[in-house]
Scaffold this motif. Structure first.
Motif, PDB file in Angstrom:
ATOM      1  N   ARG A 196       0.788  -1.223   0.000  1.00 29.30           N
ATOM      2  CA  ARG A 196       0.000   0.000   0.000  1.00 29.30           C
ATOM      3  C   ARG A 196       0.828   1.286   0.000  1.00 29.30           C
ATOM      4  O   ARG A 196       0.274   2.352  -0.268  1.00 29.30           O
ATOM      5  N   ALA A 197       2.095   1.230   0.299  1.00 26.44           N
ATOM      6  CA  ALA A 197       2.870   2.454   0.509  1.00 26.44           C
ATOM      7  C   ALA A 197       3.077   3.264  -0.760  1.00 26.44           C
ATOM      8  O   ALA A 197       3.149   4.489  -0.718  1.00 26.44           O
ATOM      9  N   GLY A 198       3.216   2.588  -1.890  1.00 26.17           N
ATOM     10  CA  GLY A 198       3.390   3.297  -3.159  1.00 26.17           C
ATOM     11  C   GLY A 198       4.647   4.137  -3.199  1.00 26.17           C
ATOM     12  O   GLY A 198       5.733   3.681  -2.831  1.00 26.17           O
ATOM     13  N   ARG A 199       4.524   5.389  -3.590  1.00 23.75           N
ATOM     14  CA  ARG A 199       5.701   6.241  -3.755  1.00 23.75           C
ATOM     15  C   ARG A 199       6.280   6.691  -2.419  1.00 23.75           C
ATOM     16  O   ARG A 199       7.384   7.257  -2.384  1.00 23.75           O
ATOM     17  N   PHE A 200       5.563   6.465  -1.320  1.00 23.17           N
ATOM     18  CA  PHE A 200       6.092   6.829  -0.003  1.00 23.17           C
ATOM     19  C   PHE A 200       6.898   5.688   0.632  1.00 23.17           C
ATOM     20  O   PHE A 200       7.376   5.829   1.754  1.00 23.17           O
ATOM     21  N   ARG A 201       7.035   4.576  -0.068  1.00 20.46           N
ATOM     22  CA  ARG A 201       7.692   3.395   0.501  1.00 20.46           C
ATOM     23  C   ARG A 201       9.122   3.693   0.937  1.00 20.46           C
ATOM     24  O   ARG A 201       9.540   3.351   2.049  1.00 20.46           O
ATOM     25  N   GLY A 202       9.896   4.334   0.071  1.00 17.47           N
ATOM     26  CA  GLY A 202      11.299   4.610   0.401  1.00 17.47           C
ATOM     27  C   GLY A 202      11.440   5.474   1.638  1.00 17.47           C
ATOM     28  O   GLY A 202      12.260   5.194   2.525  1.00 17.47           O
ATOM     29  N   ALA A 203      10.618   6.524   1.736  1.00 16.18           N
ATOM     30  CA  ALA A 203      10.692   7.420   2.894  1.00 16.18           C
ATOM     31  C   ALA A 203      10.300   6.688   4.176  1.00 16.18           C
ATOM     32  O   ALA A 203      10.913   6.890   5.237  1.00 16.18           O
ATOM     33  N   LEU A 204       9.300   5.813   4.095  1.00 17.96           N
ATOM     34  CA  LEU A 204       8.865   5.087   5.282  1.00 17.96           C
ATOM     35  C   LEU A 204       9.911   4.071   5.736  1.00 17.96           C
ATOM     36  O   LEU A 204      10.114   3.872   6.940  1.00 17.96           O
ATOM     37  N   ILE A 205      10.573   3.431   4.788  1.00 17.10           N
ATOM     38  CA  ILE A 205      11.639   2.484   5.149  1.00 17.10           C
ATOM     39  C   ILE A 205      12.793   3.217   5.815  1.00 17.10           C
ATOM     40  O   ILE A 205      13.379   2.739   6.797  1.00 17.10           O
ATOM     41  N   ILE A 206      13.124   4.396   5.296  1.00 20.89           N
ATOM     42  CA  ILE A 206      14.176   5.201   5.918  1.00 20.89           C
ATOM     43  C   ILE A 206      13.775   5.588   7.346  1.00 20.89           C
ATOM     44  O   ILE A 206      14.584   5.524   8.282  1.00 20.89           O
ATOM     45  N   ALA A 207      12.516   5.990   7.533  1.00 16.47           N
ATOM     46  CA  ALA A 207      12.034   6.334   8.877  1.00 16.47           C
ATOM     47  C   ALA A 207      12.102   5.127   9.814  1.00 16.47           C
ATOM     48  O   ALA A 207      12.405   5.276  11.006  1.00 16.47           O
ATOM     49  N   LEU A 208      11.844   3.944   9.275  1.00 16.19           N
ATOM     50  CA  LEU A 208      11.916   2.728  10.076  1.00 16.19           C
ATOM     51  C   LEU A 208      13.334   2.458  10.563  1.00 16.19           C
ATOM     52  O   LEU A 208      13.533   1.854  11.626  1.00 16.19           O
ATOM     53  N   MET A 209      14.328   2.910   9.802  1.00 15.00           N
ATOM     54  CA  MET A 209      15.724   2.654  10.138  1.00 15.00           C
ATOM     55  C   MET A 209      16.294   3.666  11.119  1.00 15.00           C
ATOM     56  O   MET A 209      17.457   3.541  11.507  1.00 15.00           O
ATOM     57  N   VAL A 210      15.499   4.655  11.540  1.00 20.40           N
ATOM     58  CA  VAL A 210      16.005   5.706  12.431  1.00 20.40           C
ATOM     59  C   VAL A 210      16.632   5.139  13.715  1.00 20.40           C
ATOM     60  O   VAL A 210      17.682   5.627  14.154  1.00 20.40           O
ATOM     61  N   PRO A 211      16.021   4.113  14.377  1.00 23.67           N
ATOM     62  CA  PRO A 211      16.675   3.585  15.585  1.00 23.67           C
ATOM     63  C   PRO A 211      18.093   3.085  15.343  1.00 23.67           C
ATOM     64  O   PRO A 211      18.904   3.071  16.277  1.00 23.67           O
ATOM     65  N   PHE A 212      18.430   2.657  14.118  1.00 26.02           N
ATOM     66  CA  PHE A 212      19.775   2.200  13.822  1.00 26.02           C
ATOM     67  C   PHE A 212      20.757   3.359  13.679  1.00 26.02           C
ATOM     68  O   PHE A 212      21.970   3.159  13.733  1.00 26.02           O
ATOM     69  N   TRP A 213      20.255   4.555  13.464  1.00 23.57           N
ATOM     70  CA  TRP A 213      21.132   5.703  13.217  1.00 23.57           C
ATOM     71  C   TRP A 213      21.531   6.419  14.499  1.00 23.57           C
ATOM     72  O   TRP A 213      22.403   7.279  14.489  1.00 23.57           O
ATOM     73  N   THR A 214      20.860   6.125  15.589  1.00 20.89           N
ATOM     74  CA  THR A 214      21.159   6.776  16.859  1.00 20.89           C
ATOM     75  C   THR A 214      21.775   5.762  17.818  1.00 20.89           C
ATOM     76  O   THR A 214      21.472   4.562  17.761  1.00 20.89           O
ATOM     77  N   SER A 215      22.617   6.255  18.703  1.00 25.56           N
ATOM     78  CA  SER A 215      23.210   5.390  19.726  1.00 25.56           C
ATOM     79  C   SER A 215      22.112   4.836  20.629  1.00 25.56           C
ATOM     80  O   SER A 215      21.186   5.551  21.031  1.00 25.56           O
ATOM     81  N   ALA A 216      22.209   3.559  20.947  1.00 23.63           N
ATOM     82  CA  ALA A 216      21.222   2.947  21.841  1.00 23.63           C
ATOM     83  C   ALA A 216      21.228   3.645  23.196  1.00 23.63           C
ATOM     84  O   ALA A 216      20.168   3.831  23.816  1.00 23.63           O
ATOM     85  N   LEU A 217      22.399   4.042  23.653  1.00 25.70           N
ATOM     86  CA  LEU A 217      22.498   4.732  24.947  1.00 25.70           C
ATOM     87  C   LEU A 217      21.734   6.048  24.913  1.00 25.70           C
ATOM     88  O   LEU A 217      20.978   6.368  25.847  1.00 25.70           O
TER      89      LEU A 217
END
Length: 280
Positions: free
Chosen positions: A95-116
């Motif tokens: 269902r995401a369509g053209r917003f799929r890439g942006a949503l996947i990037i948003a999903l990866m945000v926890p990986f971009w920040t230190s867990a601490l």
């Protein structure tokens, strides 16, 4: 002759990665197993007398509550990640369509920040004088601050926050592999959306479900930072027990035995998944 050269070139290309894994993964793991067979001496020294005493200690009944608590949190986290992650992965795939890439990037945000940093942020949000309690008090929903931090809820929230992408990404990959013609054929044969999902989409996505569950459950067994910061000493998990053996009790052989058993469980889970995958 040409195939031999290609094989040699392939081996040459694999050599650096293989050497890296041997030096920084295989040899340390073997050293850990060897250390688990030693015993702890005075003042944290290691006495190299091979025995199985540390493994006997590891199965002592006093550690059963820690193991059960760890399995409970890991199981609950896995279940919640599947409940939350499957609809999200389905939406991204269908269902995401053209917003799929942006949503996947948003999903990866926890990986971009230190867990601490992330967990300290949750402490600021969930504390008695934190953002959540302040907002609830201001709008009159509560009359006194809620004790949200250092509870099972805060530990579970932190675990789900951190491990949700580990569940969603395998699910998304599995759903993306489903031929859309299968779904269309089910509709053409008179099936409604719910029947199509149960009879076509869900069975074909089971490898992703299994992979997501393993990639969430197994790391949760060794997690210690979440319980340390969001749960406090009341919610002592297996990862905290292992960490304390190395950092506080200075009982490295016992910590190595616990880690070896945890690694054996992880390898067993991955082996079970590999056995499942060809049949799926």
């Amino acid at each position: 002759m040409l195939s031999g050269r290609r094989s040699a070139a392939s081996h040459l290309l694999l050599a650096p990665a293989a050497a890296w894994l041997i030096v920084f993964l295989v040899l340390p793991a073997l050293g850990l197993v060897a250390l688990s067979l030693a015993r702890n001496g005075a003042y944290g020294t290691v006495v190299w007398s091979l025995n199985l005493d540390n493994y006997r200690r590891a199965v002592d009944p006093r550690y059963v509550p820690v193991l059960l608590r760890t399995l409970g949190f890991a199981g609950a986290t896995t279940a919640l990640c599947l409940i939350l992650g499957y609809p999200l992965a389905y939406f991204l795939s269908f269902r995401a369509g053209r917003f799929r890439g942006a949503l996947i990037i948003a999903l990866m945000v926890p990986f971009w920040t230190s867990a601490l940093v992330a967990f300290y942020s949750w402490m600021v949000i969930l504390g008695k004088e934190g953002l959540l309690n302040s907002a609830l008090l201001r709008f009159g929903f509560i009359s006194a601050p809620l004790g949200i931090l250092y509870t099972p809820f805060s530990v579970l929230l932190g675990l789900v926050y951190f491990y949700l992408p580990f569940t969603v990404l395998p699910l998304y990959g599995s759903l993306e592999k489903i031929p859309r013609s299968y779904v269309e054929a089910a509709y053409d044969l008179g099936a409604d959306r719910w029947t199509t999902f149960l009879k076509v989409t869900l069975p074909l996505s089971l490898p992703g479900v299994i992979a997501g569950a393993l990639l969430t459950f197994i790391p949760c067994l060794g997690d210690f930072l979440t319980a340390e910061l969001l749960g406090g000493p009341r919610y002592y998990l297996l990862g905290n027990l292992i960490s304390n053996q190395f950092l506080m009790a200075q009982d490295w052989p016992f910590g190595a035995a616990l880690t070896t058993l945890l690694l054996a469980g992880m390898i067993g889970g991955l082996w079970a998944y590999r056995r499942w995958e060809p049949d799926a």
